[in-house]
Design an enzyme around this catalytic site. Structure first.
Site, PDB file in Angstrom:
ATOM      1  N   LYS A   1       0.710  -1.333  -0.001  1.00  0.00           N
ATOM      2  CA  LYS A   1      -0.219   0.236  -0.176  1.00  0.00           C
ATOM      3  C   LYS A   1       1.078   1.366   0.390  1.00  0.00           C
ATOM      4  CE  LYS A   1      -2.247  -2.483   3.162  1.00  0.00           C
ATOM      5  NZ  LYS A   1      -2.032  -3.232   4.408  1.00  0.00           N
ATOM      6  N   GLY A   2       2.386   1.121   0.373  1.00  0.00           N
ATOM      7  CA  GLY A   2       3.155   2.201   0.898  1.00  0.00           C
ATOM      8  C   GLY A   2       3.079   3.110  -0.741  1.00  0.00           C
TER       9      GLY A   2
ATOM     10  N   GLU B   1       7.554   2.820  -6.297  1.00  0.00           N
ATOM     11  CA  GLU B   1       7.622   1.838  -5.182  1.00  0.00           C
ATOM     12  C   GLU B   1       7.735   3.084  -4.188  1.00  0.00           C
ATOM     13  OE1 GLU B   1       7.621  -0.377  -3.479  1.00  0.00           O
ATOM     14  OE2 GLU B   1       8.820  -2.235  -4.592  1.00  0.00           O
ATOM     15  N   ASP B   2       7.392   2.625  -2.592  1.00  0.00           N
ATOM     16  CA  ASP B   2       7.718   3.424  -1.836  1.00  0.00           C
ATOM     17  C   ASP B   2       8.497   4.152  -1.537  1.00  0.00           C
ATOM     18  OD1 ASP B   2       8.026   0.832  -0.971  1.00  0.00           O
ATOM     19  OD2 ASP B   2       6.232   1.417   0.638  1.00  0.00           O
TER      20      ASP B   2
ATOM     21  N   ASP C   1      14.884  -0.407  -0.985  1.00  0.00           N
ATOM     22  CA  ASP C   1      15.905  -0.626   0.282  1.00  0.00           C
ATOM     23  C   ASP C   1      17.463  -1.647  -0.290  1.00  0.00           C
ATOM     24  OD1 ASP C   1      16.650  -0.627   3.120  1.00  0.00           O
ATOM     25  OD2 ASP C   1      15.489  -2.440   3.569  1.00  0.00           O
TER      26      ASP C   1
ATOM     27  N   PHE D   1      14.843   3.540   9.865  1.00  0.00           N
ATOM     28  CA  PHE D   1      13.873   3.969   9.583  1.00  0.00           C
ATOM     29  C   PHE D   1      12.917   5.100   9.556  1.00  0.00           C
ATOM     30  CE2 PHE D   1       9.821   1.722  10.283  1.00  0.00           C
ATOM     31  CZ  PHE D   1       9.369   0.957   9.460  1.00  0.00           C
TER      32      PHE D   1
ATOM     33  N   ASP E   1       4.728   2.900   6.970  1.00  0.00           N
ATOM     34  CA  ASP E   1       3.849   2.578   8.067  1.00  0.00           C
ATOM     35  C   ASP E   1       5.181   1.665   8.637  1.00  0.00           C
ATOM     36  OD1 ASP E   1       4.710   0.266   6.009  1.00  0.00           O
ATOM     37  OD2 ASP E   1       3.362  -1.174   7.662  1.00  0.00           O
TER      38      ASP E   1
ATOM     39  N   ARG F   1       1.166   6.183   8.124  1.00  0.00           N
ATOM     40  CA  ARG F   1       1.407   6.243   6.078  1.00  0.00           C
ATOM     41  C   ARG F   1       0.340   7.741   5.935  1.00  0.00           C
ATOM     42  NH1 ARG F   1       1.991   0.909   4.276  1.00  0.00           N
ATOM     43  NH2 ARG F   1       1.115  -1.132   4.743  1.00  0.00           N
TER      44      ARG F   1
HETATM   45  P1  IMP Z   1      13.824  -4.227   0.063  1.00  0.00           P
HETATM   46  O1  IMP Z   1      13.883  -3.366  -1.044  1.00  0.00           O
HETATM   47  O2  IMP Z   1      12.807  -5.611  -1.424  1.00  0.00           O
HETATM   48  O3  IMP Z   1      14.364  -4.368   0.843  1.00  0.00           O
HETATM   49  O4  IMP Z   1      12.144  -4.010   0.715  1.00  0.00           O
HETATM   50  C1  IMP Z   1      12.126  -3.070   0.323  1.00  0.00           C
HETATM   51  C2  IMP Z   1      10.064  -2.768   0.875  1.00  0.00           C
HETATM   52  O5  IMP Z   1      10.281  -2.551   2.424  1.00  0.00           O
HETATM   53  C3  IMP Z   1       9.667  -1.610   0.465  1.00  0.00           C
HETATM   54  O6  IMP Z   1       8.347  -1.423  -0.300  1.00  0.00           O
HETATM   55  C4  IMP Z   1       9.183  -1.017   2.051  1.00  0.00           C
HETATM   56  O7  IMP Z   1       7.801  -1.762   2.396  1.00  0.00           O
HETATM   57  C5  IMP Z   1       9.950  -1.680   3.527  1.00  0.00           C
HETATM   58  N1  IMP Z   1      10.818  -0.815   4.252  1.00  0.00           N
HETATM   59  C6  IMP Z   1      11.771  -0.609   3.493  1.00  0.00           C
HETATM   60  N2  IMP Z   1      12.598   0.010   4.416  1.00  0.00           N
HETATM   61  C7  IMP Z   1      11.677   1.271   4.855  1.00  0.00           C
HETATM   62  C8  IMP Z   1      11.456   1.704   5.997  1.00  0.00           C
HETATM   63  O8  IMP Z   1      12.279   2.442   6.074  1.00  0.00           O
HETATM   64  N3  IMP Z   1      10.192   2.561   6.583  1.00  0.00           N
HETATM   65  C9  IMP Z   1       9.105   1.637   6.058  1.00  0.00           C
HETATM   66  N4  IMP Z   1       8.944   0.553   6.020  1.00  0.00           N
HETATM   67  C10 IMP Z   1      10.146   0.848   5.043  1.00  0.00           C
HETATM   68 MG    MG Z   2       6.302  -1.897  -0.129  1.00  0.00          MG
END
Ligand code: IMP
Ligand code: MG
Length: 181
Positions: free
Chosen positions: A45-46, A101-102, A105, A154, A161, A167
């Site tokens: 949902k981000g 994407e939100d 990471d 974070f 969220d 959010r």
């Molecule tokens: P990755 O790139 O597969 O590690 O994951 C990214 C996902 O992890 C994002 O779409 C978010 O849902 C979640 N995420 C990673 N860092 C944060 C943060 O700092 N706050 C909130 N959600 C996060």
């Molecule tokens: Mg996400």
């Protein structure tokens, strides 16, 4: 009773900074997609807050669709296992797609989504993320458009969220704790 929320430590990006940067990004996308229709694909949902704000400022025809994913760890506890929990409503065939994407990471989620979506015969497939935490990248993925690079903390707000909360903040903030859930 639910456990108390960790308080906000500091604001990283204000509503005004976010709005200004989104306008810049939308102008860039408008330039790059002249004569085309873009299909924005939001990851639930981000990304929804970012996607709608971005879409309003893009000045070429825009379509939108959403998909939902769930992440899980395998038996050894390794991260990076992702699957589609709610699929798109429409086909991507021949579409000029921008995956929205939100935050990127480790890159695991984005790599999975790019692999899956590129198999659906879009005309083009680009990536636009609100936040980029490049310092934690494990798998290398291509990011075409980004609003902000962030430090290794974070963050919540503007779609992001902590236990499904925060959010709806208009700004992006760092929580008063070392790591998220
Ligand atoms: P990755 O790139 O597969 O590690 O994951 C990214 C996902 O992890 C994002 O779409 C978010 O849902 C979640 N995420 C990673 N860092 C944060 C943060 O700092 N706050 C909130 N959600 C996060
Ligand atoms: Mg996400």
């Amino acid at each position: 009773m639910s456990k108390p929320l960790p308080p906000i430590e500091r604001i990283l990006f204000t509503e005004e900074q976010i709005e200004r940067r989104i306008r810049e990004l939308a102008a860039e996308i408008t330039r790059d997609y002249q004569g085309k229709t873009v299909k924005l694909i939001g990851v639930l949902k981000g990304s929804t807050f970012f996607l709608t704000a971005l879409a309003r400022h893009i000045d070429v025809p825009v379509k939108i669709d959403f998909l939902g994913i769930s992440s899980f760890s395998n038996k050894s506890g390794a991260p990076g296992m992702v699957r589609i929990a709610k699929d798109l409503d429409e086909s991507l065939e021949g579409e000029d797609v921008i995956l929205v994407e939100d935050i990127v990471d480790t890159g695991f989620t984005l790599r999975y989504l790019l692999q899956t979506l590129s198999g659906r015969a879009p005309n083009s497939l680009a990536v636009c993320t609100f936040l980029d935490r490049n310092s934690r990248r494990i798998v290398q993925v291509r990011v075409d458009y980004r609003c902000f690079e962030i430090p290794d903390r974070f963050v919540v707000g503007f779609g992001l969220d902590y236990n499904q909360l925060y959010r709806n903040l208009g700004f992006v903030a760092v929580l008063k704790q070392e790591k998220g859930p």
